[in-house]
Design a protein around this motif. Sequence first.
Motif, PDB file in Angstrom:
ATOM      1  N   ALA A 114       0.805  -1.220   0.000  1.00 33.19           N
ATOM      2  CA  ALA A 114       0.000   0.000   0.000  1.00 33.19           C
ATOM      3  C   ALA A 114       0.838   1.270   0.000  1.00 33.19           C
ATOM      4  N   VAL A 115       2.060   1.212   0.542  1.00 31.78           N
ATOM      5  CA  VAL A 115       2.877   2.425   0.608  1.00 31.78           C
ATOM      6  C   VAL A 115       3.218   2.938  -0.790  1.00 31.78           C
ATOM      7  N   ALA A 116       3.218   2.048  -1.778  1.00 31.88           N
ATOM      8  CA  ALA A 116       3.529   2.456  -3.150  1.00 31.88           C
ATOM      9  C   ALA A 116       2.455   3.353  -3.746  1.00 31.88           C
ATOM     10  N   GLU A 117       1.260   3.362  -3.144  1.00 34.59           N
ATOM     11  CA  GLU A 117       0.191   4.226  -3.636  1.00 34.59           C
ATOM     12  C   GLU A 117       0.312   5.648  -3.106  1.00 34.59           C
ATOM     13  N   ARG A 118       1.172   5.842  -2.118  1.00 33.91           N
ATOM     14  CA  ARG A 118       1.255   7.151  -1.466  1.00 33.91           C
ATOM     15  C   ARG A 118       2.262   8.074  -2.139  1.00 33.91           C
ATOM     16  N   ILE A 119       3.294   7.485  -2.753  1.00 37.24           N
ATOM     17  CA  ILE A 119       4.314   8.283  -3.436  1.00 37.24           C
ATOM     18  C   ILE A 119       5.083   7.348  -4.366  1.00 37.24           C
ATOM     19  N   PRO A 120       5.586   7.823  -5.491  1.00 37.34           N
ATOM     20  CA  PRO A 120       6.379   6.955  -6.361  1.00 37.34           C
ATOM     21  C   PRO A 120       7.704   6.562  -5.709  1.00 37.34           C
ATOM     22  N   PHE A 121       8.055   5.298  -5.870  1.00 36.11           N
ATOM     23  CA  PHE A 121       9.367   4.792  -5.474  1.00 36.11           C
ATOM     24  C   PHE A 121      10.107   4.354  -6.732  1.00 36.11           C
ATOM     25  N   ILE A 122      11.435   4.547  -6.722  1.00 39.19           N
ATOM     26  CA  ILE A 122      12.247   4.106  -7.855  1.00 39.19           C
ATOM     27  C   ILE A 122      13.416   3.277  -7.341  1.00 39.19           C
ATOM     28  N   ILE A 123      13.970   2.457  -8.228  1.00 45.15           N
ATOM     29  CA  ILE A 123      15.165   1.688  -7.883  1.00 45.15           C
ATOM     30  C   ILE A 123      16.401   2.364  -8.462  1.00 45.15           C
ATOM     31  N   ASP A 124      17.520   2.109  -7.809  1.00 48.61           N
ATOM     32  CA  ASP A 124      18.822   2.582  -8.285  1.00 48.61           C
ATOM     33  C   ASP A 124      19.840   1.455  -8.139  1.00 48.61           C
ATOM     34  N   GLU A 125      20.247   1.153  -6.906  1.00 48.19           N
ATOM     35  CA  GLU A 125      21.215   0.074  -6.701  1.00 48.19           C
ATOM     36  C   GLU A 125      20.673  -1.292  -7.110  1.00 48.19           C
ATOM     37  N   SER A 126      19.367  -1.469  -7.136  1.00 49.58           N
ATOM     38  CA  SER A 126      18.789  -2.747  -7.591  1.00 49.58           C
ATOM     39  C   SER A 126      18.945  -2.956  -9.090  1.00 49.58           C
ATOM     40  N   ASP A 127      19.277  -1.901  -9.813  1.00 53.33           N
ATOM     41  CA  ASP A 127      19.288  -1.927 -11.275  1.00 53.33           C
ATOM     42  C   ASP A 127      20.581  -2.546 -11.802  1.00 53.33           C
ATOM     43  N   GLY A 128      20.742  -3.850 -11.554  1.00 52.43           N
ATOM     44  CA  GLY A 128      21.980  -4.520 -11.929  1.00 52.43           C
ATOM     45  C   GLY A 128      21.966  -5.184 -13.286  1.00 52.43           C
ATOM     46  N   ASP A 129      20.780  -5.370 -13.880  1.00 50.55           N
ATOM     47  CA  ASP A 129      20.709  -6.003 -15.193  1.00 50.55           C
ATOM     48  C   ASP A 129      19.420  -5.572 -15.887  1.00 50.55           C
ATOM     49  N   TYR A 130      19.195  -6.122 -17.071  1.00 53.01           N
ATOM     50  CA  TYR A 130      18.046  -5.694 -17.868  1.00 53.01           C
ATOM     51  C   TYR A 130      16.712  -6.195 -17.316  1.00 53.01           C
ATOM     52  N   ASP A 131      16.737  -7.160 -16.412  1.00 49.93           N
ATOM     53  CA  ASP A 131      15.494  -7.656 -15.823  1.00 49.93           C
ATOM     54  C   ASP A 131      15.047  -6.841 -14.616  1.00 49.93           C
TER      55      ASP A 131
END
Length: 444
Positions: A287-304
């Motif tokens: 539910a917290v994702a509905e309150r504000i956008p979250f983005i990844i950075d360090e998780s972005d290790g590959d194309y998946d």
Amino acid sequence: MPAPRLRIRAIELYERPVRFVKPFRFGAVTVEAAPQSFVRALVSVEGRGEAWGATAEMMMPKWFDKRPDQTPADTVEGLRRSLRAAREGYLADNRLDTAFGHHVAFTPTQEPKLAAAYGPAQIDKAVLDGLLRVLGVGFFDGMRANVAGLDARLTPDLSGFDLDGFLGGLTPLPAVELRHTVGLLDSPESVRALLARQSLRWFKIKLGGDVAADLARLTAIAAVLEEAAPGYRATLDGNEQYAGAEQLALLLERLERDPALAAFRRALLCIEQPIAREAALAQPLGAVAERIPFIIDESDGDYDAFPNARAMGYRGVSSKSCKGLYKAILNRARCASWGAPLFLSAEDLTCQAGLSVQQDTALVALLGLGHAERNGHQYGEGFGTPDEANAFLAAHPGFYARDPDGSVRLATDDGRLLTAPLSTPGFARAAEPAWASLTPIQTA
């Protein structure tokens, strides 16, 4: 028209130390110095000729690899290993292929994935620079014509998407606004002093993972911003310091309940990578994702990573040249394919003056990202030698300026970076680093 094919004839790896002018604390680490890598690649383009391309990128300790059993020096050495492995792999591939085809052919095996991607990301930039220099075209025109040969081999979710049409429809921005980083050691008064000298309206504030301490610090910073930068917008960066969605919900609940932070909440755009990289791709935000956008950075290790993060409730992913320019472009295409509310955000890993900040800013402008975190000029020393600084100032007037003390710095006084000075044949560069001053990275 098919993208030109090329062979990679040689790759050279170098580094030089960068002493920070003030400590930079993000997450659980404080950095006072770090090496910057430099890569040269000699490419031979079928039927057209050959040229050397170049790039540079910081080797930041304890960011690509935050495993607790690794020292800061261990993590930097891991980035050198990534560069060596990529160099060996790219040189072993003696086929004629597109620039992107050479990228596809190399599969990094190092762990963690983010560190493994560092080496090929740098070589890709140098190869692309060489290709563009042979063709005599700039980055914006070259990428809009897809001279690198991007396709959906690594992003099957884009199969059927008109990638050439997407690239051709990109309109590079004439300027990119700076989003100023407020590190964990930067005081509210230092922000006030900066705003007395520069016109800024975008800010990125680091979080430490302690809800009470983070809120107290945000309250003090917000008071300065509301007084000295009316109409400001902000993002938050957790740098993997929060335990999970419950702690994030508590942070947002208290932030939204505090009258002193009401204006800050209205100015807040998104929260970047609050949860550890592996957990972020395995635990739904709920539910917290509905309150504000979250983005990844360090998780972005590959194309998946971006599709996986999307399934967990994340709405965006960062663009950073150090993680791969092709991945950033294809993630931007995913946003176009998937539609709102998915988005790309331009972030920075202390890009230094010269090749690094120029090429990353050009990428940001190509992708139409109107504001970008820019912090390398805050923390690093910039150029390696006075002659190098003068050469880049002469080659890219308007992107750099000379201070009264004679030093050359980014032209940031009005809070933005112009991109016209980057419209030169090659990947946003018309000057050379002081190669003779660099230390070779041993490759054998």
